[in-house]
Scaffold this motif. Structure first.
Motif, short mmCIF file in Angstrom:
data_model
loop_
_atom_site.label_atom_id
_atom_site.label_comp_id
_atom_site.label_asym_id
_atom_site.label_seq_id
_atom_site.Cartn_x
_atom_site.Cartn_y
_atom_site.Cartn_z
N ALA A 73 0.84 -1.20 0.00
CA ALA A 73 0.00 0.00 0.00
C ALA A 73 0.87 1.24 0.00
O ALA A 73 0.52 2.26 -0.61
N SER A 74 2.01 1.17 0.65
CA SER A 74 2.96 2.30 0.64
C SER A 74 3.77 2.32 -0.65
O SER A 74 3.98 3.38 -1.23
N VAL A 75 4.22 1.16 -1.10
CA VAL A 75 5.05 1.07 -2.30
C VAL A 75 4.32 1.63 -3.52
O VAL A 75 4.92 2.30 -4.36
N CYS A 76 3.02 1.39 -3.63
CA CYS A 76 2.28 1.80 -4.83
C CYS A 76 2.22 3.32 -4.99
O CYS A 76 1.89 3.81 -6.06
N HIS A 77 2.57 4.06 -3.94
CA HIS A 77 2.65 5.52 -4.07
C HIS A 77 3.90 5.95 -4.83
O HIS A 77 3.94 7.05 -5.38
N ASP A 78 4.90 5.08 -4.86
CA ASP A 78 6.17 5.41 -5.50
C ASP A 78 6.37 4.73 -6.85
O ASP A 78 7.11 5.24 -7.69
N GLU A 79 5.77 3.58 -7.03
CA GLU A 79 5.92 2.84 -8.29
C GLU A 79 4.71 1.94 -8.49
O GLU A 79 4.06 1.55 -7.52
N PRO A 80 4.42 1.58 -9.73
CA PRO A 80 3.30 0.68 -9.98
C PRO A 80 3.54 -0.69 -9.33
O PRO A 80 4.66 -1.19 -9.32
N VAL A 81 2.49 -1.25 -8.76
CA VAL A 81 2.55 -2.60 -8.19
C VAL A 81 1.51 -3.44 -8.91
O VAL A 81 0.31 -3.22 -8.78
N ILE A 82 1.99 -4.38 -9.71
CA ILE A 82 1.13 -5.27 -10.48
C ILE A 82 1.02 -6.59 -9.73
O ILE A 82 2.04 -7.18 -9.35
N VAL A 83 -0.21 -7.04 -9.52
CA VAL A 83 -0.43 -8.30 -8.81
C VAL A 83 -0.83 -9.36 -9.85
O VAL A 83 -1.68 -9.12 -10.70
N THR A 84 -0.18 -10.51 -9.73
CA THR A 84 -0.46 -11.60 -10.66
C THR A 84 -1.24 -12.73 -9.97
O THR A 84 -1.12 -12.92 -8.76
N ILE A 85 -2.02 -13.44 -10.77
CA ILE A 85 -2.69 -14.65 -10.31
C ILE A 85 -2.27 -15.75 -11.26
O ILE A 85 -2.46 -15.63 -12.47
N ASN A 86 -1.65 -16.76 -10.68
CA ASN A 86 -1.08 -17.86 -11.49
C ASN A 86 -0.14 -17.33 -12.57
O ASN A 86 -0.15 -17.80 -13.71
N GLY A 87 0.63 -16.31 -12.23
CA GLY A 87 1.63 -15.77 -13.15
C GLY A 87 1.10 -14.79 -14.18
O GLY A 87 1.86 -14.25 -14.97
N VAL A 88 -0.21 -14.55 -14.18
CA VAL A 88 -0.82 -13.65 -15.16
C VAL A 88 -1.21 -12.34 -14.46
O VAL A 88 -1.88 -12.37 -13.42
N PRO A 89 -0.79 -11.19 -15.00
CA PRO A 89 -1.18 -9.91 -14.37
C PRO A 89 -2.71 -9.82 -14.25
O PRO A 89 -3.43 -10.06 -15.21
N ALA A 90 -3.19 -9.50 -13.03
CA ALA A 90 -4.63 -9.46 -12.77
C ALA A 90 -5.11 -8.05 -12.43
O ALA A 90 -6.19 -7.66 -12.84
N PHE A 91 -4.33 -7.32 -11.67
CA PHE A 91 -4.72 -5.96 -11.31
C PHE A 91 -3.51 -5.18 -10.81
O PHE A 91 -2.45 -5.74 -10.57
N GLN A 92 -3.73 -3.88 -10.68
CA GLN A 92 -2.67 -2.98 -10.22
C GLN A 92 -3.14 -2.28 -8.96
O GLN A 92 -4.29 -1.83 -8.88
N LEU A 93 -2.27 -2.18 -7.98
CA LEU A 93 -2.57 -1.40 -6.79
C LEU A 93 -2.33 0.07 -7.12
O LEU A 93 -1.26 0.43 -7.62
N VAL A 94 -3.34 0.89 -6.89
CA VAL A 94 -3.26 2.29 -7.25
C VAL A 94 -3.68 3.13 -6.04
O VAL A 94 -4.75 2.89 -5.48
N PRO A 95 -2.87 4.08 -5.64
CA PRO A 95 -3.26 4.91 -4.50
C PRO A 95 -4.39 5.87 -4.87
O PRO A 95 -4.54 6.25 -6.04
N ILE A 96 -5.18 6.24 -3.90
CA ILE A 96 -6.20 7.26 -4.11
C ILE A 96 -5.53 8.60 -3.84
O ILE A 96 -4.98 8.83 -2.76
N GLU A 97 -5.55 9.44 -4.85
CA GLU A 97 -4.92 10.76 -4.73
C GLU A 97 -5.90 11.74 -4.10
O GLU A 97 -7.11 11.52 -4.10
N GLU A 98 -5.37 12.82 -3.60
CA GLU A 98 -6.20 13.83 -2.92
C GLU A 98 -7.29 14.39 -3.82
O GLU A 98 -8.40 14.64 -3.38
N ASP A 99 -7.00 14.56 -5.10
CA ASP A 99 -7.97 15.16 -6.01
C ASP A 99 -8.89 14.13 -6.68
O ASP A 99 -9.72 14.48 -7.50
N ASP A 100 -8.74 12.83 -6.34
CA ASP A 100 -9.64 11.81 -6.89
C ASP A 100 -11.03 12.00 -6.29
O ASP A 100 -11.18 12.36 -5.14
N ASP A 101 -12.03 11.75 -7.08
CA ASP A 101 -13.39 11.81 -6.60
C ASP A 101 -13.84 10.40 -6.25
O ASP A 101 -14.36 9.67 -7.08
#
Length: 79
Positions: free
Chosen positions: A17-45
């Protein structure tokens, strides 16, 4: 960019959760990219994001789009 398996993401979620603020964190399931952890920015709605993906909200929007609309003039007259 960091690519990690789901098991590692689950075990160390607070760390990533902290790392994703500095660089993209891609999570894989069975070796296949499934989703990316993305921080919520202050200006996000956040409300818009939550509503956008809420199934009942989407259903209601589809229903309303099928309804008959009225002109601005007619709406003003009705008020």
């Amino acid at each position: 960019m960091k690519v990690i398996p789901l098991s590692e993401a689950k075990a160390k979620l607070s760390q990533y959760a902290s790392v994703c603020h500095d660089e993209p964190v891609i999570v894989t399931i069975n070796g296949v990219p499934a989703f990316q952890l993305v921080p919520i920015e202050e200006d996000d709605d956040l409300i818009d994001r939550l509503l956008e993906h809420h199934p009942e909200f989407r259903k209601e929007i589809r229903k309303r789009l099928k309804e008959r609309s009225v002109s601005v003039r007619e709406a003003a007259r009705r008020l």
